[in-house]
Design an enzyme around this catalytic site. Structure first.
Site, PDB file in Angstrom:
ATOM      1  N   HIS A  45       9.579  -5.727  11.225  1.00  0.00           N
ATOM      2  CA  HIS A  45      10.894  -5.540  11.843  1.00  0.00           C
ATOM      3  C   HIS A  45      11.132  -6.544  12.964  1.00  0.00           C
ATOM      4  CE1 HIS A  45      12.616  -1.600  10.262  1.00  0.00           C
ATOM      5  NE2 HIS A  45      11.559  -1.845   9.510  1.00  0.00           N
ATOM      6  N   VAL A  74      14.157 -10.163  12.657  1.00  0.00           N
ATOM      7  CA  VAL A  74      15.299 -10.255  13.582  1.00  0.00           C
ATOM      8  C   VAL A  74      14.935 -11.206  14.713  1.00  0.00           C
ATOM      9  CG1 VAL A  74      16.887  -8.974  15.063  1.00  0.00           C
ATOM     10  CG2 VAL A  74      15.917  -7.873  13.027  1.00  0.00           C
ATOM     11  N   PRO A  81      16.191  -5.482   5.912  1.00  0.00           N
ATOM     12  CA  PRO A  81      16.460  -4.878   4.601  1.00  0.00           C
ATOM     13  C   PRO A  81      16.578  -3.368   4.737  1.00  0.00           C
ATOM     14  CG  PRO A  81      14.156  -5.494   4.774  1.00  0.00           C
ATOM     15  CD  PRO A  81      14.833  -6.036   6.005  1.00  0.00           C
ATOM     16  N   THR A 100       2.149   0.848   0.631  1.00  0.00           N
ATOM     17  CA  THR A 100       0.947   1.597   0.265  1.00  0.00           C
ATOM     18  C   THR A 100       0.521   2.492   1.428  1.00  0.00           C
ATOM     19  OG1 THR A 100      -1.331   1.408  -0.537  1.00  0.00           O
ATOM     20  CG2 THR A 100      -0.643  -0.208   1.075  1.00  0.00           C
ATOM     21  N   THR A 140      -2.677   7.587  -2.218  1.00  0.00           N
ATOM     22  CA  THR A 140      -3.563   7.248  -1.090  1.00  0.00           C
ATOM     23  C   THR A 140      -2.719   6.716   0.072  1.00  0.00           C
ATOM     24  OG1 THR A 140      -3.909   5.099  -2.154  1.00  0.00           O
ATOM     25  CG2 THR A 140      -5.614   6.768  -2.487  1.00  0.00           C
ATOM     26  N   ASP A 177      -4.271  -0.122  -0.716  1.00  0.00           N
ATOM     27  CA  ASP A 177      -4.682  -0.405  -2.086  1.00  0.00           C
ATOM     28  C   ASP A 177      -3.442  -0.740  -2.909  1.00  0.00           C
ATOM     29  OD1 ASP A 177      -3.441   2.078  -2.683  1.00  0.00           O
ATOM     30  OD2 ASP A 177      -5.320   3.154  -2.382  1.00  0.00           O
TER      31      ASP A 177
END
Length: 321
Positions: A72, A76, A165, A196, A244, A249
């Site tokens: 983030h 910007v 986004p 993940t 997980t 992963d």
């Protein structure tokens, strides 16, 4: 609009400006170095690593929060720690950053570094290193972080609203959004793999349940609907990776293949479109994903850096002085 004979000149101006931009980008990045603090603060990296390990050990969710903070910040105004600045009108106060957490993890790392090397190491560098160390702390890849970033003194809430986004973006919007930051489609898919780790709130994934034509696995849909009704329960959390959520992963991509992506912007990566092959590759080759993620993080962490005599080194990351 017609340019006629003047069109040649008109085309040269943007080209000239592009060359300036490229040269400026290369100049800024050229000032970054892996040895930047070797003489001024030789224990900087080990101090940051110890602090991040401690934070993640106390709460593994902190790994996701730190990686998200870097993302983030860099999207910007560049990787200048502008996100960490607090106050009205700041990126941090923007609705686009509502729900972004983990600032105290970086504050703790900064305080630890200040105790050994006051006024030397920037918040921007600490954030870049912390994201790498957070990845490693939960079993993710490591990468080399070049140092020498300086901290900005300004922060722009309006720019956060336009540059970050969103979870309801379709694939073409994601590709364009990342391309605006110099990141290609493969890098976009790799960086999305940071999902993940971490969680999202009902208000962010409600559209996936009720306002999307994307495929969704029935049991997954039922579970989400129970947790996140059409109205209410906005703050209810669900993991971005069902299997997980606290380990790094490739299960995020496995979830997409089985139509269990939590956000619209997740599932569009595997939806009979151009990025399906990349997702499939990451499912079948976790080492390829890890390598691509690391390379993309290096590239992202050097977007729009402030170096040299520009910017400052903040004493407190939330204070512009």
């Amino acid at each position: 609009m017609s340019y006629h004979k003047s069109s040649g000149t008109t085309l040269m101006v943007p080209l000239f400006m592009l060359l300036i931009s490229v040269n400026y980008f290369m100049s800024c990045n050229a000032q970054l170095s892996t040895t930047f603090y070797d003489t001024t603060c030789p224990t900087a990296l080990s101090t940051i690593r110890t602090s991040i390990r401690s934070s993640v050990s106390s709460n593994r969710r902190n790994a996701a929060l730190v990686i998200r903070l870097l993302f983030h910040d860099c999207f910007v105004q560049g990787c200048d720690a502008s996100l960490l600045l607090s106050g009205a009108g700041s990126e941090r106060a923007s609705p686009a950053n509502d729900g972004v957490l983990g600032y105290e993890v970086i504050d703790a790392a900064k305080a630890a570094v200040e105790r050994v090397c006051p006024g030397v190491v920037s918040c921007a560098d600490i954030l870049a290193v912390a994201a790498r160390d957070a990845s490693v702390a939960v079993g993710g890849p490591s990468w080399t972080v070049r140092l020498g970033r300086r901290d900005s003194t300004t922060s722009n809430a309006a720019q956060a609203a336009t540059d970050l986004p969103r979870g309801n973006m379709v694939l073409s919007q994601l590709i364009s959004n990342f391309a605006n930051k110099g990141l290609n489609t493969r890098e976009m898919v790799a960086l999305s793999g940071s999902h993940t780790l971490g969680q999202a709130r009902c208000i962010r994934f409600r559209g996936r349940i009720y306002n999307s034509t994307l495929r969704i696995e029935p049991n997954f849909n039922r579970s989400l609907s129970q947790a996140c009704p059409p109205t209410g329960n906005d703050a209810t959390l669900r993991p971005l990776d069902l299997v997980t959520p606290n380990s790094f992963d490739n299960n995020y991509y496995r979830n997409l293949v089985t139509s269990r992506g939590l956000l619209i912007s997740d599932q569009v990566l595997f939806n009979a479109d151009s990025t399906d092959s990349i997702v499939t590759e990451y499912v079948n080759n976790p080492a390829t994903f890890a390598a691509d993620f690391a390379a993309a993080m290096v590239k992202m962490s050097e977007i729009g850096v402030v170096t040299g005599t520009s910017g400052i080194v903040r004493t407190l990351c939330g204070n512009p002085s």
